[in-house]
Design an enzyme around this catalytic site. Structure first.
Site, mmCIF file in Angstrom:
data_model
loop_
_atom_site.group_PDB
_atom_site.id
_atom_site.type_symbol
_atom_site.label_atom_id
_atom_site.label_comp_id
_atom_site.label_asym_id
_atom_site.label_seq_id
_atom_site.Cartn_x
_atom_site.Cartn_y
_atom_site.Cartn_z
ATOM 1 N N GLU A 1 0.786 -1.300 0.081
ATOM 2 C CA GLU A 1 -0.075 -0.070 0.109
ATOM 3 C C GLU A 1 0.617 1.481 0.104
ATOM 4 O O GLU A 1 0.843 2.006 0.895
ATOM 5 C CB GLU A 1 -0.990 0.135 1.005
ATOM 6 C CG GLU A 1 -1.904 -1.118 1.157
ATOM 7 C CD GLU A 1 -3.156 -0.704 1.998
ATOM 8 O OE1 GLU A 1 -3.054 0.007 2.955
ATOM 9 O OE2 GLU A 1 -3.968 -1.639 1.776
ATOM 10 N N GLU B 1 -4.530 -8.145 -0.233
ATOM 11 C CA GLU B 1 -5.049 -7.699 1.166
ATOM 12 C C GLU B 1 -6.484 -7.316 0.777
ATOM 13 O O GLU B 1 -6.723 -6.356 -0.283
ATOM 14 C CB GLU B 1 -4.341 -6.740 1.636
ATOM 15 C CG GLU B 1 -5.485 -6.279 3.184
ATOM 16 C CD GLU B 1 -4.559 -5.208 3.799
ATOM 17 O OE1 GLU B 1 -3.268 -5.074 3.721
ATOM 18 O OE2 GLU B 1 -5.052 -4.218 4.466
#
Length: 417
Positions: free
Chosen positions: A220, A336
């Site tokens: 991320e 995720e």
């Protein structure tokens, strides 16, 4: 675009993992050792790589149990499916879809659940084919501050996953700061070490003979600490890490994080990481993350995030935004996702998660079956956590006793054909 919200955690003392593997030249050097023994590498943007990482003992190849995912599929690679779309495949080139769980931060609640017995349960009771091992770096107690993350957690979990024939996705968890090139990751103030480079040098040498290990180069990337773009920060970082990894393991599957909390995979199209000869790296994938109650098709009147369709670009593309179908263009791994809103704390939405599952199961223009890891195998982090607070041992799985509603949902999905 709805920003991926940070999942808060409690930095409390957790139950330690048992059955530690023997340390093998894997200490993260102290500042004193750095000053006296280390020499900085001058190639590319790569900083100090320690002798401990460069010379760590190489493990012999493990023998995987019969009927396990690794015994069946072998060392994975990226290859075209029947429509010519690059995707994750077994060693023979047949498309595969991994399904599994992600740990929470090892320095927080996640570590309480990461035991040898629980890894065994994830494979044989939960039917996981992959486990994502999360290494937060600069948060309190993270990798940069705790040498046992490498000597204990990394070594143990790679070993336990292999013994059960389950793939392990080793995740360098860029979070805050969100730029993978930040000094906290590349030239740490404590010792000047290129922590990311040193980590992947260690892993790629140590585990080069193991068929079950995959790498997520940065989780991320995000603008939480300033502009973080694909061409200026993420791509150059990934090229540095791939250079290191490919020196030890020429064909291991690696996954690059994408901008804006791994929601802007489309910016990679036409600008993928390249080697020194200008060739796009083989066996490379790109991450996409979603939290179903926040990142969905935009039409749910009960959601505060209505109006933006996150599903359409993945499923079929969006001509109004001049965006091709991502799943017909890039090899994607959902490293995720959550069944809740982006905070992870609330709004469990199995109905919206079902829509995503249809896309990931091949319901897209590229017919790409997308592998996934659910956040998280933990009792921390709100409704997105799969576990209720328990004694830390989940085998055999009494679903009504230890699983949250999200956990029950994911447990069922892991057993679907």
């Amino acid at each position: 675009m709805v920003k991926r919200l940070i999942i808060p955690c409690l930095a409390s003392v957790m139950i330690a993992c048992g059955n530690n593997t023997e340390n093998t030249k894997s200490e993260i050097p102290s500042p004193e050792k750095t000053k006296t023994e280390l020499k900085e590498k001058k190639t590319s943007g790569i900083g100090i790589i320690t002798d401990d990482a460069k010379n760590v003992e190489i493990l012999e190849q493990m023998v995987y149990p019969a009927n396990s995912p690794v015994a069946k599929w072998g060392k994975l690679k990226v290859a075209p499916n029947d429509k010519g779309v690059r995707c994750l495949c077994d060693e023979k080139g047949n498309p595969v879809q991994l399904k599994g769980m992600s740990s929470h931060g090892l320095q927080w609640a996640g570590v309480a659940q990461i035991t040898e017995e629980n890894i065994k349960a994830l494979r044989w009771d939960w039917n996981c084919s992959v486990f994502r091992l999360v290494f937060y770096v600069d948060e309190e107690g993270g990798y940069a501050h705790n040498q046992t993350h490498r000597t204990r957690h990394l070594e143990n979990v790679v070993k336990w996953c292999g013994e059960n024939g389950m793939y392990v996705l080793v995740d360098w968890h860029v979070h805050k700061p969100g730029n993978p090139e930040a000094k906290q990751y590349r030239k740490h103030p404590m010792n000047g070490i290129d922590l990311a480079g040193d980590f992947f040098a260690y892993c790629s040498r140590r585990f080069q003979n193991q068929k079950h290990v995959l790498y997520e180069l940065c989780n991320e990337p995000n603008p939480s600490s300033g502009a973080t773009t694909w061409p200026n920060h993420i791509k150059p970082y990934c090229e540095d890490m791939l250079k290191i990894i490919r020196e030890n393991d020429k064909d291991v599957v690696c996954i690059c994080g994408t901008p804006n909390w791994s929601q802007d995979a489309h910016v990679v199209i036409g600008n993928e990481p390249q080697d020194e000869n200008g060739n796009v790296y083989d066996n490379l994938m790109y991450s996409y993350h979603f939290y179903a109650a926040s990142h969905y098709d935009g039409v749910d009147p009960n959601s505060p995030y209505q109006g933006h369709d996150y599903m359409k670009p993945m499923r079929e593309g969006d001509s109004t935004a001049h965006m091709p179908c991502i799943l017909a263009t890039l090899p994607i791994f959902v490293t995720e996702f959550g069944t809740t809103d982006a905070s992870g704390w609330s709004n469990f939405r199995p109905d919206l998660t079902d829509k995503w599952m249809k896309i990931l199961d091949g319901g897209n223009l590229g017919n790409q079956k997308v592998s996934w890891c659910n956040w998280s195998f933990s009792a921390e982090g709100g409704e997105s956590a799969a576990l209720k607070w328990n004694e830390g041992n989940i085998r055999q799985c009494d679903r009504n006793k230890i699983l949250t509603e999200s956990g029950k949902y994911i447990f069922k999905k892991l057993h679907e054909k």
